[in-house]
Scaffold this motif. Structure first.
Motif, PDB file in Angstrom:
ATOM      1  N   UNK A  60       5.567  -2.296  -7.180  1.00  0.00           N
ATOM      2  CA  UNK A  60       5.729  -2.338  -5.723  1.00  0.00           C
ATOM      3  C   UNK A  60       7.107  -2.897  -5.380  1.00  0.00           C
ATOM      4  N   UNK A  61       7.547  -3.926  -6.098  1.00  0.00           N
ATOM      5  CA  UNK A  61       8.852  -4.541  -5.824  1.00  0.00           C
ATOM      6  C   UNK A  61       9.985  -3.536  -6.025  1.00  0.00           C
ATOM      7  N   UNK A  62       9.914  -2.734  -7.089  1.00  0.00           N
ATOM      8  CA  UNK A  62      10.963  -1.732  -7.349  1.00  0.00           C
ATOM      9  C   UNK A  62      10.987  -0.679  -6.240  1.00  0.00           C
ATOM     10  N   UNK A  63       9.816  -0.242  -5.826  1.00  0.00           N
ATOM     11  CA  UNK A  63       9.737   0.782  -4.773  1.00  0.00           C
ATOM     12  C   UNK A  63      10.258   0.226  -3.452  1.00  0.00           C
ATOM     13  N   UNK A  64       9.867  -0.994  -3.137  1.00  0.00           N
ATOM     14  CA  UNK A  64      10.315  -1.602  -1.879  1.00  0.00           C
ATOM     15  C   UNK A  64      11.824  -1.831  -1.872  1.00  0.00           C
ATOM     16  N   UNK A  65      12.414  -2.102  -3.037  1.00  0.00           N
ATOM     17  CA  UNK A  65      13.870  -2.277  -3.104  1.00  0.00           C
ATOM     18  C   UNK A  65      14.579  -0.980  -2.712  1.00  0.00           C
ATOM     19  N   UNK A  66      14.038   0.151  -3.160  1.00  0.00           N
ATOM     20  CA  UNK A  66      14.615   1.451  -2.819  1.00  0.00           C
ATOM     21  C   UNK A  66      14.441   1.720  -1.317  1.00  0.00           C
ATOM     22  N   UNK A  67      13.272   1.389  -0.788  1.00  0.00           N
ATOM     23  CA  UNK A  67      12.986   1.578   0.638  1.00  0.00           C
ATOM     24  C   UNK A  67      13.898   0.702   1.503  1.00  0.00           C
TER      25      UNK A  67
ATOM     26  N   UNK B  49      16.708  -0.506   0.841  1.00  0.00           N
ATOM     27  CA  UNK B  49      18.108  -0.082   0.752  1.00  0.00           C
ATOM     28  C   UNK B  49      18.394   1.072   1.715  1.00  0.00           C
ATOM     29  N   UNK B  50      17.317   1.696   2.229  1.00  0.00           N
ATOM     30  CA  UNK B  50      17.476   2.787   3.192  1.00  0.00           C
ATOM     31  C   UNK B  50      17.445   4.174   2.578  1.00  0.00           C
ATOM     32  N   UNK B  51      17.034   4.259   1.303  1.00  0.00           N
ATOM     33  CA  UNK B  51      17.080   5.553   0.609  1.00  0.00           C
ATOM     34  C   UNK B  51      15.867   6.438   0.893  1.00  0.00           C
ATOM     35  N   UNK B  52      14.727   5.850   1.294  1.00  0.00           N
ATOM     36  CA  UNK B  52      13.497   6.643   1.455  1.00  0.00           C
ATOM     37  C   UNK B  52      12.707   6.192   2.677  1.00  0.00           C
ATOM     38  N   UNK B  53      11.865   7.122   3.162  1.00  0.00           N
ATOM     39  CA  UNK B  53      10.905   6.846   4.232  1.00  0.00           C
ATOM     40  C   UNK B  53       9.469   6.853   3.701  1.00  0.00           C
ATOM     41  N   UNK B  54       9.269   7.578   2.595  1.00  0.00           N
ATOM     42  CA  UNK B  54       7.928   7.818   2.039  1.00  0.00           C
ATOM     43  C   UNK B  54       7.994   7.610   0.535  1.00  0.00           C
TER      44      UNK B  54
ATOM     45  N   UNK C 299       0.131  -2.576   0.150  1.00  0.00           N
ATOM     46  CA  UNK C 299       1.364  -3.385   0.216  1.00  0.00           C
ATOM     47  C   UNK C 299       2.541  -2.535   0.674  1.00  0.00           C
ATOM     48  N   UNK C 300       2.646  -1.338   0.152  1.00  0.00           N
ATOM     49  CA  UNK C 300       3.747  -0.443   0.538  1.00  0.00           C
ATOM     50  C   UNK C 300       3.631  -0.070   2.019  1.00  0.00           C
ATOM     51  N   UNK C 301       2.413   0.251   2.449  1.00  0.00           N
ATOM     52  CA  UNK C 301       2.203   0.621   3.852  1.00  0.00           C
ATOM     53  C   UNK C 301       2.484  -0.557   4.775  1.00  0.00           C
ATOM     54  N   UNK C 302       2.077  -1.744   4.349  1.00  0.00           N
ATOM     55  CA  UNK C 302       2.295  -2.938   5.165  1.00  0.00           C
ATOM     56  C   UNK C 302       3.792  -3.186   5.370  1.00  0.00           C
ATOM     57  N   UNK C 303       4.601  -2.793   4.380  1.00  0.00           N
ATOM     58  CA  UNK C 303       6.059  -2.977   4.469  1.00  0.00           C
ATOM     59  C   UNK C 303       6.720  -1.905   5.339  1.00  0.00           C
ATOM     60  N   UNK C 304       5.927  -0.883   5.736  1.00  0.00           N
ATOM     61  CA  UNK C 304       6.462   0.151   6.617  1.00  0.00           C
ATOM     62  C   UNK C 304       6.617   1.520   5.988  1.00  0.00           C
ATOM     63  N   UNK C 305       6.319   1.630   4.697  1.00  0.00           N
ATOM     64  CA  UNK C 305       6.417   2.917   4.007  1.00  0.00           C
ATOM     65  C   UNK C 305       5.170   3.753   4.232  1.00  0.00           C
TER      66      UNK C 305
ATOM     67  N   UNK D 280     -11.146  11.315  -1.841  1.00  0.00           N
ATOM     68  CA  UNK D 280     -11.075  11.283  -0.378  1.00  0.00           C
ATOM     69  C   UNK D 280     -11.086   9.871   0.187  1.00  0.00           C
ATOM     70  N   UNK D 281     -11.412   8.871  -0.647  1.00  0.00           N
ATOM     71  CA  UNK D 281     -11.434   7.481  -0.174  1.00  0.00           C
ATOM     72  C   UNK D 281     -10.052   6.826  -0.268  1.00  0.00           C
ATOM     73  N   UNK D 282      -9.084   7.522  -0.851  1.00  0.00           N
ATOM     74  CA  UNK D 282      -7.729   6.973  -0.959  1.00  0.00           C
ATOM     75  C   UNK D 282      -7.215   6.607   0.428  1.00  0.00           C
ATOM     76  N   UNK D 283      -6.525   5.472   0.507  1.00  0.00           N
ATOM     77  CA  UNK D 283      -5.984   5.019   1.789  1.00  0.00           C
ATOM     78  C   UNK D 283      -4.545   5.499   1.996  1.00  0.00           C
ATOM     79  N   UNK D 284      -4.026   6.321   1.080  1.00  0.00           N
ATOM     80  CA  UNK D 284      -2.662   6.843   1.230  1.00  0.00           C
ATOM     81  C   UNK D 284      -2.569   7.726   2.471  1.00  0.00           C
ATOM     82  N   UNK D 285      -1.357   7.876   2.989  1.00  0.00           N
ATOM     83  CA  UNK D 285      -1.136   8.687   4.191  1.00  0.00           C
ATOM     84  C   UNK D 285      -1.289  10.177   3.899  1.00  0.00           C
ATOM     85  N   UNK D 286      -0.876  10.574   2.696  1.00  0.00           N
ATOM     86  CA  UNK D 286      -0.981  11.972   2.266  1.00  0.00           C
ATOM     87  C   UNK D 286      -1.564  11.993   0.863  1.00  0.00           C
ATOM     88  N   UNK D 287      -2.338  13.041   0.564  1.00  0.00           N
ATOM     89  CA  UNK D 287      -2.882  13.240  -0.779  1.00  0.00           C
ATOM     90  C   UNK D 287      -2.266  14.517  -1.342  1.00  0.00           C
TER      91      UNK D 287
END
Length: 195
Positions: free
Chosen positions: A64-71, A73-78, A92-98, A111-118
């Motif tokens: 999660x820390x590595x992904x959030x560092x990329x986010x 930095x402004x490189x990604x939205x998703x 955690x990723x969603x809470x940070x705004x991703x 179907x129980x996944x809480x991700x925005x897209x599957x």
């Protein structure tokens, strides 16, 4: 209208091609693969990207820390998560705004996944198509990936009815993104709804 994600962008010419084709999502691969790029490269590329195109980072079992560092930095939205991702990591990723895409390779969608897209995929850049008839229809935003090309995308849409289609190697020639194939892929995706 089905949206389009062009993944595996690596060069300024790739950005020009997706800008001209008016794609919906641009994919940058941060996981080990033929299309991997550094954070610095992603940041340089996305400065030329049309701001209406959402930036997706592809990760395989990164923290999660590595992904959030990329986010941050402004490189990604998703974040597109391949491999094992827990509901806690997604939260955690969603809470940070991703926004989060959870990928299901060679397995049924949860179907129980809480991700925005599957996303259903035949494997990271494998170029293999899925058995489209076997994909379960659930009332969630679905992304179809795996072996899509300009020639088969309209048939795939008719069978699966995804919200988004995702392509990488299917719009390449000699291992490089081909602007004409990108244009054809988008045209064949969108015209399903024009007829």
């Amino acid at each position: 209208m089905v949206k389009v994600k062009i993944c595996g962008l690596m060069k300024p010419e790739d950005i020009t091609a997706v800008n001209e084709a008016h794609t919906d999502f641009a994919g940058f691969v941060f996981a080990k693969s033929r299309h991997v790029i550094s954070l610095a490269t992603a940041l340089a590329l996305q400065t030329h990207l049309n701001p209406s195109i959402q930036k997706v980072g592809v990760f395989v079992d990164e923290s999660v820390a590595e992904i959030l560092a990329v986010y941050r930095a402004g490189a990604i939205d998703i974040a597109q998560l391949h491999g094992r991702s827990t509901p806690e990591e997604v939260a955690k990723l969603q809470h940070a705004g991703l926004k989060v895409i959870q990928v299901f390779e060679h397995q049924s969608i949860d179907p129980k996944s809480t991700a925005d897209y599957l996303m259903v995929d035949s494997g990271k850049g494998s170029g293999q198509t899925l058995n489209w008839q076997a994909i379960s229809h659930i009332n969630r935003p679905i992304i179809l990936a795996g072996g899509l090309t300009p020639n088969n995308v309209s048939q795939a849409i008719q069978v699966v009815h995804p919200d988004i289609v995702d392509v990488s190697s299917g719009v390449e020639a000699n291992g490089q993104k081909d602007p004409a194939k990108i244009q054809d892929f988008i045209k064949n995706t969108k015209e399903e709804y024009v007829l």
